[in-house]
Structures are given as C-alpha cells and as structure tokens.
Design an enzyme around this catalytic site. Sequence first.
Site, PDB file in Angstrom:
ATOM      1  N   ARG A  23       0.836  -1.215   0.000  1.00  0.00           N
ATOM      2  CA  ARG A  23       0.000   0.000   0.000  1.00  0.00           C
ATOM      3  C   ARG A  23       0.872   1.267   0.000  1.00  0.00           C
ATOM      4  NH1 ARG A  23      -0.427   4.617   2.765  1.00  0.00           N
ATOM      5  NH2 ARG A  23      -0.050   3.507   4.701  1.00  0.00           N
ATOM      6  N   ASP A  24       1.535   1.550   1.105  1.00  0.00           N
ATOM      7  CA  ASP A  24       2.330   2.785   1.201  1.00  0.00           C
ATOM      8  C   ASP A  24       3.481   2.749   0.197  1.00  0.00           C
ATOM      9  OD1 ASP A  24       3.486   5.156   2.111  1.00  0.00           O
ATOM     10  OD2 ASP A  24       3.257   4.650   4.215  1.00  0.00           O
ATOM     11  N   HIS A 215       5.533   4.502  12.582  1.00  0.00           N
ATOM     12  CA  HIS A 215       5.461   4.401  11.120  1.00  0.00           C
ATOM     13  C   HIS A 215       6.455   5.442  10.594  1.00  0.00           C
ATOM     14  CE1 HIS A 215       3.088   3.989   7.259  1.00  0.00           C
ATOM     15  NE2 HIS A 215       3.577   5.211   7.087  1.00  0.00           N
ATOM     16  N   HIS A 217       8.996   7.086   7.965  1.00  0.00           N
ATOM     17  CA  HIS A 217       9.537   7.251   6.617  1.00  0.00           C
ATOM     18  C   HIS A 217      11.019   7.602   6.741  1.00  0.00           C
ATOM     19  CE1 HIS A 217       5.946   6.827   4.001  1.00  0.00           C
ATOM     20  NE2 HIS A 217       5.338   6.989   5.168  1.00  0.00           N
ATOM     21  N   CYS A 248       3.979   9.484   0.501  1.00  0.00           N
ATOM     22  CA  CYS A 248       2.593   9.930   0.395  1.00  0.00           C
ATOM     23  C   CYS A 248       2.509  10.991  -0.698  1.00  0.00           C
ATOM     24  CB  CYS A 248       2.127  10.497   1.733  1.00  0.00           C
ATOM     25  SG  CYS A 248       0.462  11.154   1.637  1.00  0.00           S
ATOM     26  N   ASN A 257       9.034   4.353   3.364  1.00  0.00           N
ATOM     27  CA  ASN A 257       9.147   3.920   4.771  1.00  0.00           C
ATOM     28  C   ASN A 257      10.509   3.274   4.992  1.00  0.00           C
ATOM     29  OD1 ASN A 257       6.035   3.746   4.473  1.00  0.00           O
ATOM     30  ND2 ASN A 257       6.474   3.566   6.633  1.00  0.00           N
TER      31      ASN A 257
END
Length: 296
Positions: A23-24, A215, A217, A248, A257
Amino acid sequence: MKLRSQLFARCPPTVRIVEVGPRDGLQNEPAPVPAAAKIALVEALAGAGHTHIEVASFVSPRRVPQMEDAEEVCRGIRRRPGVIYTALIPNEEGLERALKVAVDSIAVFTAASETFNQKNIGCSTAESLERIRRVLARARAESLRVRAYVSMAFVCPYEGRIEPVRVIEVVERLRDMGIERISLGDTLGAAYPDQVSRLLEALDARWGLGGFALHLHDTYRRALANALAGLLHGIEEFDASTGGLGGCPFAPGARGNVATEEIVELFEGMGIATGIDLEKQREASRKIREALGRTR
Ligand code: HMG
Ligand code: MG
C-alpha cells in the site's frame, strides 16, 4: 539469556513488523504496477513470515490512481492462515468496497496537522474524526480489526514542527472511540530521535505505550535511528516497507518507509525476534524493485 545493558532495559524481546509495502510502498509509483505484481509481492511477504500486511487502499482512484485495482489485488491474493490482510480506508464508501473483498482488518487515518488533512483527504481534522467514527460503527458490526494512523506526528511540510500536545489531542479522540492500536506517522521522514522520544514519553505518561506503533519514513535516513529511540521506550510494533519503497503523494518530499529488510536486520542483530526470514524478505524486495525497474 543475553544480558542487556541498562540503556536497553525496556527493549522488548520480540517486535511485530507491519508490512505496508503493497500500500504505502506502491501508492506513489508513477507508472502503473500490474495487479499481478502486487499480488506476487503480498504472497512473497507472507512466505517470508509476515503476519500483518497492508495490501491496498480503498481511496478515491482519481486521487491515488495506483490503488485503483484494490479489489482485484484483494481478490487475487491466496490467503494464508495466520496472516492478517489489512486495507487502508478513508470513508464509508471505501469500507463498503473493502467488505466486498473480505479484508480481515482496516486501517483508518487522520493527522495531527490540519493543513495536511485538508490536502490529503479534503476535510478538517474534526471532520476526519467524524468519518472515522462512522467507519468504525460499520467495521465493528462486521467484526473487523481496526488500527488508526496519526500522520504528521512530528513534522509537517505545511505547518512545521508538531508538538506532542497536538498528537495527544488526536490520539485522545481516537482512544475515546475505542481504537487502541495507533500508529504514529513520521510521514515526512523528518523527525529526530529526541523528538520521537519526547512524544513517546508524553504518551507513556498518559496511556502507557502498549497500543502504539511507529510508522517511520526514511527521507533523511533517520528512520532506523528513530526506530531505535522507539525500541528504547519499549515500542513493540513497527511499520516498514519492502525495499524502502513509497511515500505519500500529498506530503511533498516524503520518501519511502524504513526498508523492511533493514529494520529486520537491525532488530534480529540485537537479538530481538521479528519472525521474518531475512533471506526471503530480501528476495521479495529484489523482485518488486525489479518489477518497478529500480536499478539501485
Ligand atoms: P474527495 O474526492 O476528496 O471528496 O474524497 P468526495 O468525498 O466528495 O468524493 C468525490 C468523488 O470521489 C465521488 O465520486 C466519490 O464517489 C469518490 P464522483 O461522484 O465524483 O464520481 N469517492 C470514492 N471513490 C472510491 N473509493 C472511495 C471514495 N470516496 C469518495 N473510498 C477521499 C475523499 C478521502 C476519498 C479522497 O480525498 C482521497 O481518496 N484521498 C486520498 C487519500 C490517500 O490515499 N492518501 C495517501 C494515503 S495516507 C498516507 O500515505 C499516510 C500513512 O501512510 C501514514 C503516514 O505516513 O503518516 C497512512
Ligand atoms: Mg506512510
């Protein structure tokens, strides 16, 4: 048992890695990534021992075209027992889509920055919390597990440094709704370890750190240092993205990430079990990077 120095006294013996690469990691890829490559990635990650995988997001395809095939991806994955397949959900419309393809768990999201919420999801923080409340009611009726992200928990590209008090306000609202698993996003990848430590101290004093994840990055290559700060506070859950992919689309400058293979290597080297097979993880990373045409 290995004796730890006092400094590492609060480090947990095991940690949970939440793999957000599908996803990310992929949401910001400029060229379309075939659903088959996404499915292969998820299956390779499960094969490497991942038990928590964020597989897709059910957001507006006009805003994030790369996630347009979320249904196809979720339908295509051969589900492994013991693996929790999660989808990122912005609103009730997203939840309805996800329910049709039987995800196990959802992740909802808001931010400690008003401006970022406007740019990312087109509404205020208060309205985003109301959307979450509505999603939650339906998710509970379907017995879905729910996790929440608080993005921009440290630094925002629009509002600058974010003080812990602003994160606490949002966390409090989420916890009041009964959400206990909260991932703190360094969306921009611009936090420093002392700032991570300060926020964790403030949260610890209030609620304890049991429900919190980091989380991180890795824009400025500080994600591992920040993870170490979390570990020293006893954080037991860390998000990571295979190959360090991602970012993002609505946070200018944000890179991927922390790479799963790097954080796993660090933790395992310190004697902290992750349950991930590092060789298989590296292979999964190599394959998706190759599929994306990454040469370095
Ligand atoms: P919107 O477009 O701002 O406004 O959507 P809307 O609610 O008025 O909807 C307009 C159109 O979108 C309508 O279609 C809706 O049906 C459609 P139209 O009538 O014009 O044809 N729509 C949807 N379509 C499919 N699925 C949906 C959906 N919802 C509305 N779920 C919305 C609001 C929040 C959906 C939108 O702004 C959006 O999708 N934003 C993208 C958010 C996003 O994916 N950001 C990246 C993920 S967050 C992140 O990366 C941070 C994180 O990793 C943690 C960290 O790093 O800190 C999680
Ligand atoms: Mg992120």
